[in-house]
Write a protein that holds these residues in place. Sequence first.
Motif, short mmCIF file in Angstrom:
data_model
loop_
_atom_site.label_atom_id
_atom_site.label_comp_id
_atom_site.label_asym_id
_atom_site.label_seq_id
_atom_site.Cartn_x
_atom_site.Cartn_y
_atom_site.Cartn_z
N ARG A 1 -15.44 11.43 -0.56
CA ARG A 1 -14.03 11.08 -0.36
C ARG A 1 -13.58 10.06 -1.40
N ARG B 1 -2.07 3.04 -4.29
CA ARG B 1 -3.50 3.32 -4.16
C ARG B 1 -3.76 4.72 -4.68
N ARG C 1 0.20 4.96 0.08
CA ARG C 1 -0.91 5.90 0.25
C ARG C 1 -0.58 7.17 -0.54
N ASP D 1 -6.83 9.04 -1.85
CA ASP D 1 -7.88 8.77 -0.86
C ASP D 1 -8.01 10.00 0.03
N LYS E 1 -8.56 13.09 5.96
CA LYS E 1 -7.45 13.67 5.20
C LYS E 1 -7.95 14.84 4.34
N LEU F 1 0.85 -1.20 0.00
CA LEU F 1 0.00 0.00 0.00
C LEU F 1 0.88 1.23 0.00
N GLY G 1 -8.90 -3.09 3.59
CA GLY G 1 -8.54 -1.94 4.43
C GLY G 1 -9.30 -2.09 5.75
N THR G 2 -8.65 -2.76 6.70
CA THR G 2 -9.39 -3.08 7.94
C THR G 2 -9.69 -1.84 8.78
N ASN G 3 -8.93 -0.76 8.56
CA ASN G 3 -9.19 0.44 9.38
C ASN G 3 -10.58 0.98 9.06
N ASP G 4 -10.84 1.14 7.78
CA ASP G 4 -12.17 1.63 7.40
C ASP G 4 -13.23 0.54 7.49
N CYS H 1 -4.21 -4.73 4.05
CA CYS H 1 -3.23 -3.65 4.21
C CYS H 1 -3.60 -2.71 5.35
N GLY H 2 -4.72 -2.95 6.04
CA GLY H 2 -5.06 -2.14 7.21
C GLY H 2 -4.20 -2.57 8.40
N ARG I 1 -13.29 5.99 13.44
CA ARG I 1 -11.92 5.58 13.78
C ARG I 1 -11.11 6.67 14.46
N GLU J 1 -13.08 -2.17 1.84
CA GLU J 1 -13.10 -1.45 3.12
C GLU J 1 -14.49 -0.92 3.46
N MET K 1 -9.79 -1.87 -3.01
CA MET K 1 -9.75 -2.06 -1.56
C MET K 1 -11.11 -2.54 -1.11
#
Length: 540
Positions: free
Chosen positions: A357, A331, A295, A334, A339, A293, A451-454, A501-502, A464, A430, A428
């Motif tokens: 986004r 990627r 970013r 994003d 961001k 990843l 993307g485990t964060n999202d 990739c999270g 988050r 996510e 992704m």
Amino acid sequence: MITLSGKSVFGGIAIGKIAFYKRNEIQIKRNHVDNVEKEVKRFEAAKAEAKEQLQELYKKALEDVGEANAMIFEIHQMMLEDLDYVESIINIITSQEVNAEYAVGTTADNFAAMFSAMDDAYMQGRAADVKDVSERLIQVLSDRESGIMKLDRPMIIAADDLVPSETVQLDKDKVLSFITMYGSSNSHTAILARTMNIPAVIGLGEKLKKEYDGKLAIVDGLEGVIYIEPDAKTMEVMQAKQKEELEKRRLLEELKGKDNVTKSGQNINVYANIGNLSDVGAVLKNDAGGIGLFRSEFLYLESDTFPTEEEQFKVYKQVAENMAGKKVIIRTLDIGADKQVDYFGLAKEENPALGYRAIRICLTRKDIFKTQLRALYRASAYGQIAIMFPMIISMSEVRAIQAVIEEVKQELREESVVFKEDIETGIMIETPAAVMISHELAKEVDFFSVGTNDLTQYTLAIDRQNQKLESFYDAHHPAVLAMIRMAAESAHAEGKWIGICGELAADLELTEDFLAMGIDELSVAPSMVLPLRQRIRESI
Ligand code: PEP
Ligand code: MG
């Protein structure tokens, strides 16, 4: 014993005497000059000399800390040529009829204050760079040697803050650790400390006093704590911790060059996440198999206007070349949610995480999207680039992306620009929507990256960014794990590969679950590559 706490930049334990960094500081006087033209010429000559010095430093850094880190001295050379910077200095000389040293010093203060006031941590870190470049100019103008500290034995280097050229010019065999009063974890000094594997703690504030010079200290880079004149008990505990740490590191070092394979022979790719060209050094140093990843939005966040196709192309090309044939998954932009970039002129939203986004911006502002895709396809000729798209929720988005890609490729063909026709494109996973239609999406793309964060944020309906919700947040929530499993089954049913990739990819408690799901790739922070390899090799 005195105990100070700061922010850890790099782990490890150092025990030794403190050496407070000494500079050859020059007092800048404001003098009237009669001949401003001559003074401007004196400034131009100093600028040329400073540039030569920086080129020498670049060569030294290239040998000591690698290309990605040496880049900072190329950036310093560019800063010296920056139009606003040079214009400001010349303006001060001519309008106030003053000496060049004063004009450089004033400009440095103004620019550093401007960078420090920015919201973006990366830009704040640039304040140190502008001071560093200006200091060099003033030294040349004053005909003085730069006051690089000489060390006769290994010491803990303490300072208010260290600029990159000071860090790089120190004799690395004699530096046990860096501890500073100020500084940001995004500064290049912090990055260099990480690359040099030196424990470092920043942000100790005024409590780190010059009177500690020469005193025995322990730096606990794991906890971000400094013990000055430690008592016998602390010394004993920390020596044991240091031994343990060194042993751990030695074992990890031994894993370099080894496969990411379980005891029963299951292989998995371990890649690394980056946000910047300067992170590539750490990726290679930690022996990651590729970049899972990149970013790319950091290119936009670090700029105050849209990065051009050429600027982006150069960065993607360099990352691909530095990775020398290893896979680099970039990627696309994003931006939005947490961001924010002013020059995009995005309206304020009630619910930015659920708002305008990532791919939603790209598909409605095609000019921005096409610029990035052109740069990516052009760079594809120089390595093994793959592209992935964030925040996908529907098949129609994937089809719209494919149409834009076709347009871009057609344009490049017509312009006879070289690029690879068949690079991998993936999405992704996510959003819960993408998981639920993953069986369809898998037919259309080459790979998935979770993307485990999202995905966690949207599955658990937990922002988050909101620390207040921590007690509700369960990183191992069965719903999230079930989603990952489902996406993996969908990918494999179509013969496609799937990665994560999270942040969860680096959660060593879940490694065995991911192996059981047949996840093909885990992409983690560079420093987590070897611990993850170790965990995989211990698994059945
Ligand atoms: C994610 O959402 O897990 C991810 C990798 O992307 P980001 O953290 O940049 O949103
Ligand atoms: Mg995300």
